[in-house]
Design a protein around this motif. Structure first.
Motif, PDB file in Angstrom:
ATOM      1  N   MET B 387       0.811  -1.225   0.000  1.00  0.00           N
ATOM      2  CA  MET B 387       0.000   0.000   0.000  1.00  0.00           C
ATOM      3  C   MET B 387       0.851   1.284   0.000  1.00  0.00           C
ATOM      4  O   MET B 387       1.768   1.433   0.789  1.00  0.00           O
ATOM      5  CB  MET B 387      -0.910   0.027   1.241  1.00  0.00           C
ATOM      6  CG  MET B 387      -1.715   1.325   1.374  1.00  0.00           C
ATOM      7  SD  MET B 387      -2.515   1.478   2.985  1.00  0.00           S
ATOM      8  CE  MET B 387      -3.970   0.513   2.707  1.00  0.00           C
ATOM      9  N   VAL B 388       0.491   2.177  -0.903  1.00  0.00           N
ATOM     10  CA  VAL B 388       1.049   3.534  -0.887  1.00  0.00           C
ATOM     11  C   VAL B 388      -0.115   4.472  -0.593  1.00  0.00           C
ATOM     12  O   VAL B 388      -1.166   4.373  -1.220  1.00  0.00           O
ATOM     13  CB  VAL B 388       1.675   3.916  -2.252  1.00  0.00           C
ATOM     14  CG1 VAL B 388       2.163   5.363  -2.237  1.00  0.00           C
ATOM     15  CG2 VAL B 388       2.805   2.963  -2.614  1.00  0.00           C
ATOM     16  N   ARG B 389       0.071   5.341   0.412  1.00  0.00           N
ATOM     17  CA  ARG B 389      -0.974   6.331   0.699  1.00  0.00           C
ATOM     18  C   ARG B 389      -0.589   7.651   0.035  1.00  0.00           C
ATOM     19  O   ARG B 389       0.570   8.064   0.111  1.00  0.00           O
ATOM     20  CB  ARG B 389      -1.122   6.551   2.211  1.00  0.00           C
ATOM     21  CG  ARG B 389      -2.302   7.472   2.556  1.00  0.00           C
ATOM     22  CD  ARG B 389      -2.380   7.768   4.036  1.00  0.00           C
ATOM     23  NE  ARG B 389      -1.375   8.752   4.435  1.00  0.00           N
ATOM     24  CZ  ARG B 389      -1.176   9.148   5.685  1.00  0.00           C
ATOM     25  NH1 ARG B 389      -1.898   8.654   6.656  1.00  0.00           N
ATOM     26  NH2 ARG B 389      -0.237  10.040   5.981  1.00  0.00           N
ATOM     27  N   VAL B 390      -1.570   8.278  -0.573  1.00  0.00           N
ATOM     28  CA  VAL B 390      -1.316   9.564  -1.239  1.00  0.00           C
ATOM     29  C   VAL B 390      -2.251  10.618  -0.655  1.00  0.00           C
ATOM     30  O   VAL B 390      -3.461  10.422  -0.587  1.00  0.00           O
ATOM     31  CB  VAL B 390      -1.570   9.488  -2.767  1.00  0.00           C
ATOM     32  CG1 VAL B 390      -1.117  10.782  -3.440  1.00  0.00           C
ATOM     33  CG2 VAL B 390      -0.879   8.284  -3.392  1.00  0.00           C
ATOM     34  N   SER B 391      -1.660  11.721  -0.215  1.00  0.00           N
ATOM     35  CA  SER B 391      -2.451  12.899   0.124  1.00  0.00           C
ATOM     36  C   SER B 391      -2.287  13.837  -1.061  1.00  0.00           C
ATOM     37  O   SER B 391      -1.214  14.413  -1.272  1.00  0.00           O
ATOM     38  CB  SER B 391      -1.928  13.532   1.423  1.00  0.00           C
ATOM     39  OG  SER B 391      -2.577  14.768   1.638  1.00  0.00           O
ATOM     40  N   VAL B 392      -3.345  13.913  -1.854  1.00  0.00           N
ATOM     41  CA  VAL B 392      -3.227  14.603  -3.136  1.00  0.00           C
ATOM     42  C   VAL B 392      -3.263  16.119  -2.914  1.00  0.00           C
ATOM     43  O   VAL B 392      -4.202  16.641  -2.307  1.00  0.00           O
ATOM     44  CB  VAL B 392      -4.353  14.161  -4.102  1.00  0.00           C
ATOM     45  CG1 VAL B 392      -4.114  14.754  -5.486  1.00  0.00           C
ATOM     46  CG2 VAL B 392      -4.433  12.641  -4.175  1.00  0.00           C
ATOM     47  N   GLY B 393      -2.232  16.782  -3.408  1.00  0.00           N
ATOM     48  CA  GLY B 393      -2.094  18.224  -3.187  1.00  0.00           C
ATOM     49  C   GLY B 393      -2.891  19.047  -4.178  1.00  0.00           C
ATOM     50  O   GLY B 393      -3.708  18.521  -4.950  1.00  0.00           O
ATOM     51  N   ILE B 394      -2.613  20.333  -4.159  1.00  0.00           N
ATOM     52  CA  ILE B 394      -3.389  21.259  -5.008  1.00  0.00           C
ATOM     53  C   ILE B 394      -2.533  21.821  -6.155  1.00  0.00           C
ATOM     54  O   ILE B 394      -2.841  22.866  -6.711  1.00  0.00           O
ATOM     55  CB  ILE B 394      -4.031  22.389  -4.163  1.00  0.00           C
ATOM     56  CG1 ILE B 394      -2.971  23.220  -3.426  1.00  0.00           C
ATOM     57  CG2 ILE B 394      -5.037  21.820  -3.169  1.00  0.00           C
ATOM     58  CD1 ILE B 394      -3.534  24.459  -2.730  1.00  0.00           C
ATOM     59  N   GLU B 395      -1.459  21.084  -6.489  1.00  0.00           N
ATOM     60  CA  GLU B 395      -0.666  21.488  -7.651  1.00  0.00           C
ATOM     61  C   GLU B 395      -1.508  21.309  -8.924  1.00  0.00           C
ATOM     62  O   GLU B 395      -2.588  20.727  -8.878  1.00  0.00           O
ATOM     63  CB  GLU B 395       0.596  20.606  -7.767  1.00  0.00           C
ATOM     64  CG  GLU B 395       1.549  20.649  -6.574  1.00  0.00           C
ATOM     65  CD  GLU B 395       1.322  19.502  -5.579  1.00  0.00           C
ATOM     66  OE1 GLU B 395       0.201  18.929  -5.552  1.00  0.00           O
ATOM     67  OE2 GLU B 395       2.258  19.202  -4.823  1.00  0.00           O
ATOM     68  N   ASN B 396      -0.957  21.740 -10.061  1.00  0.00           N
ATOM     69  CA  ASN B 396      -1.629  21.455 -11.335  1.00  0.00           C
ATOM     70  C   ASN B 396      -1.671  19.942 -11.527  1.00  0.00           C
ATOM     71  O   ASN B 396      -0.650  19.264 -11.386  1.00  0.00           O
ATOM     72  CB  ASN B 396      -0.857  22.123 -12.483  1.00  0.00           C
ATOM     73  CG  ASN B 396      -1.584  21.947 -13.796  1.00  0.00           C
ATOM     74  OD1 ASN B 396      -1.682  20.841 -14.324  1.00  0.00           O
ATOM     75  ND2 ASN B 396      -2.127  23.040 -14.301  1.00  0.00           N
ATOM     76  N   PHE B 397      -2.847  19.423 -11.864  1.00  0.00           N
ATOM     77  CA  PHE B 397      -2.995  17.960 -11.925  1.00  0.00           C
ATOM     78  C   PHE B 397      -2.043  17.322 -12.930  1.00  0.00           C
ATOM     79  O   PHE B 397      -1.528  16.224 -12.705  1.00  0.00           O
ATOM     80  CB  PHE B 397      -4.445  17.562 -12.246  1.00  0.00           C
ATOM     81  CG  PHE B 397      -4.583  16.084 -12.390  1.00  0.00           C
ATOM     82  CD1 PHE B 397      -4.441  15.249 -11.279  1.00  0.00           C
ATOM     83  CD2 PHE B 397      -4.772  15.496 -13.633  1.00  0.00           C
ATOM     84  CE1 PHE B 397      -4.508  13.863 -11.408  1.00  0.00           C
ATOM     85  CE2 PHE B 397      -4.845  14.111 -13.767  1.00  0.00           C
ATOM     86  CZ  PHE B 397      -4.713  13.305 -12.645  1.00  0.00           C
TER      87      PHE B 397
END
Lengths: 71, 416
Positions: B387-397
């Motif tokens: 498992m890799v957990r990602v906290s998705v940021g607000i950069e350009n997708f």
């Protein structure tokens, strides 16, 4: 109209909101006061929208860490 | 005021003395009074006033007022961390011999607090699967004093049916504690679904920039402390009404445990709150796009994001969060070795133990925040080695996608 504020009877103008009463009574540290109206604690957003009525009982309460620790 | 306006204005209308529009940082330990009698009156609770920053501080007060309004609460106590918030709530309500029920997919640190630290003081925790609501009812007994859930379990990504759990909890006349850290008041108002107490780690999305640790406790005013099951609070509720629990914490438990926030940190949380609604929109948008991208990727074995249409929790996401799945997801590329290589190959996303930052963050939960638990325990908590957990940021997708694309390819080079 008559209100009972912190146990004392007061003569106030009609149509007063809770916020108006806080100002009129020059309540200390209004940002810290909790207001109980007829036994129910009001949410802060209701201070502006709650109009007081004849014979309402209002209590100003503070819970700032003083007191006896309620042991 | 609407919530996005409250996020900017609630709790502070400008500094009267200077006209400053930002909340001043009252970097002080204590507060002086002219006379001994005045200070004695404040200590006795006969007059309002600040005493000592471990109890109250004007910068922190502004944060508490703002959070309380955003969560539609009757009051709030800000704490030094999310863990301090949960500790105060549990120690304020439970005694040795009491029990609590918690969803099994919650943050490992909270599990450790319940089972290890509070377990040492005679508090027993029952862990149940949040997916199956009836398990909460089955685990109830006469010693149960509260039920604890996260809005989205981290990192299991399971979503409890909060209103159904609330019904079970309230039939037992005990409070429901909801951790709203990963969804924030901009995805859900737990109060509207039956939460009695809301806790936050404000270090995450509320702070939003990875600059300060903090937490908060909000009483929604729903639980009747007069008619409740807590003897200490029944007595106090005669004086404090629905504010009994917050008063009990402020004047005893929170005061004595010492988990107060630094005034500077309260300032950082206030700054974060101002842009939280906009950031949450972008976190959710980018996370939904990344989840779909990963799901369609031939190298990716699985993706867990409750906002995906085929997630078993999507119905609850629609009901509770108006269809928005939050900013967190997990995925697997087939084993620990590949997961490590993927993380090592990222150029934009940062490998660290945090979430809710404006930056995209990744973490291998099994070897980090869950490393104190055995493989069998991890499995129960929904954590696996791949498992890799990602906290998705607000950069350009497009930049996030490009980074993941190249790192996934590199992860598979190992096998060639």
């Amino acid at each position: 109209m008559k209100l009972v504020v912190n146990g004392n009877e007061l003569d106030c103008s009609d149509g007063l909101t809770v916020n108006d009463l806080l100002t009129e009574q020059n309540v200390k540290m209004p940002e810290m006061v909790s207001v109980e109206l007829n036994g129910e604690i009001l949410k802060r957003g209701e201070f502006d929208t709650t109009t007081l009525k004849e014979d309402d009982k209002v209590e100003f309460l503070y819970f700032m860490g003083g007191g006896d620790g309620f042991k | 005021m609407k919530a996005d306006t409250s996020a900017i204005h609630a709790g502070f209308r400008g500094d009267v003395a200077s006209g400053a529009t930002a909340v001043p940082i009252y970097q002080t330990v204590s507060y002086a009074y002219k006379t001994a009698q005045e200070l004695a009156d404040v200590f006795a609770g006969r007059a309002p006033g600040y005493i000592y920053t471990r109890l109250t501080n004007p910068t922190t007060t502004a944060l508490e007022l703002r959070l309380s309004e955003l969560e539609d609460g009757i009051g709030c106590i800000a704490t030094s961390s999310g863990m301090a918030a949960i500790t105060s709530v549990v120690m304020g309500l439970l005694r040795a011999g009491d029990e609590l029920i918690a969803a099994a997919g919650i943050f490992g640190g909270t599990v450790s607090l319940f089972e290890n630290t509070l377990g040492r003081f005679g508090i027993k925790t029952h862990m149940v699967d949040a997916a199956e609501t009836e398990q909460f009812a089955k685990a109830l007994n006469e010693k149960t004093k509260l039920i604890f859930v996260e809005t989205i379990g981290n990192p299991r990504m399971d979503v409890p049916d909060i209103p159904a759990v609330a019904e079970i909890v309230h039939k037992a006349n005990i409070p429901l504690v909801v951790d709203n850290t990963v969804t924030t008041p901009f995805l859900i108002h737990p109060e509207a679904f039956g939460a009695d107490i809301i806790v936050h780690s404000t270090s995450k999305f509320i702070n939003g920039h990875g600059t300060a640790i903090g937490g908060a406790i909000i009483d929604t005013g729903r639980y009747d402390w007069v008619g409740g099951v807590f003897e200490d609070l029944k007595k106090l509720a005669q004086r404090a009404g629905r504010l009994a629990f917050l008063a009990f914490l402020r004047n005893l438990i929170y005061r004595d445990l010492g988990g107060c926030p630094a005034p500077m940190n309260s300032f950082f949380m206030l700054q974060g709150l101002e842009t939280l609604p906009c950031r949450m929109d972008k976190h959710c948008e980018n996370a939904a796009k990344l989840a779909k991208y990963l799901q369609a990727h031939e190298r990716v074995c699985w993706v867990n994001y409750p906002g995906l249409a085929d997630s078993e929790f999507n119905g609850r996401v629609v009901k509770l969060f108006a269809g928005r799945g939050g900013g967190l997801l997990t995925f697997g590329v087939g084993g620990k070795e590949k997961a490590f290589k993927f993380i090592d190959s990222l150029k934009l996303a940062r490998n660290l133990a945090n979430l809710g930052d404006a930056k995209t963050l990744v973490l291998h939960p099994s070897s980090t925040i869950f490393s104190e638990f055995s493989a069998a325990e991890q499995s129960k908590m929904g954590v696996g080695e791949d498992m890799v957990r990602v906290s998705v940021g607000i950069e350009n997708f497009e930049d996030i996608k490009k980074d993941f694309e190249q790192a996934i390819e590199k992860a598979f080079e190992v096998q060639r």
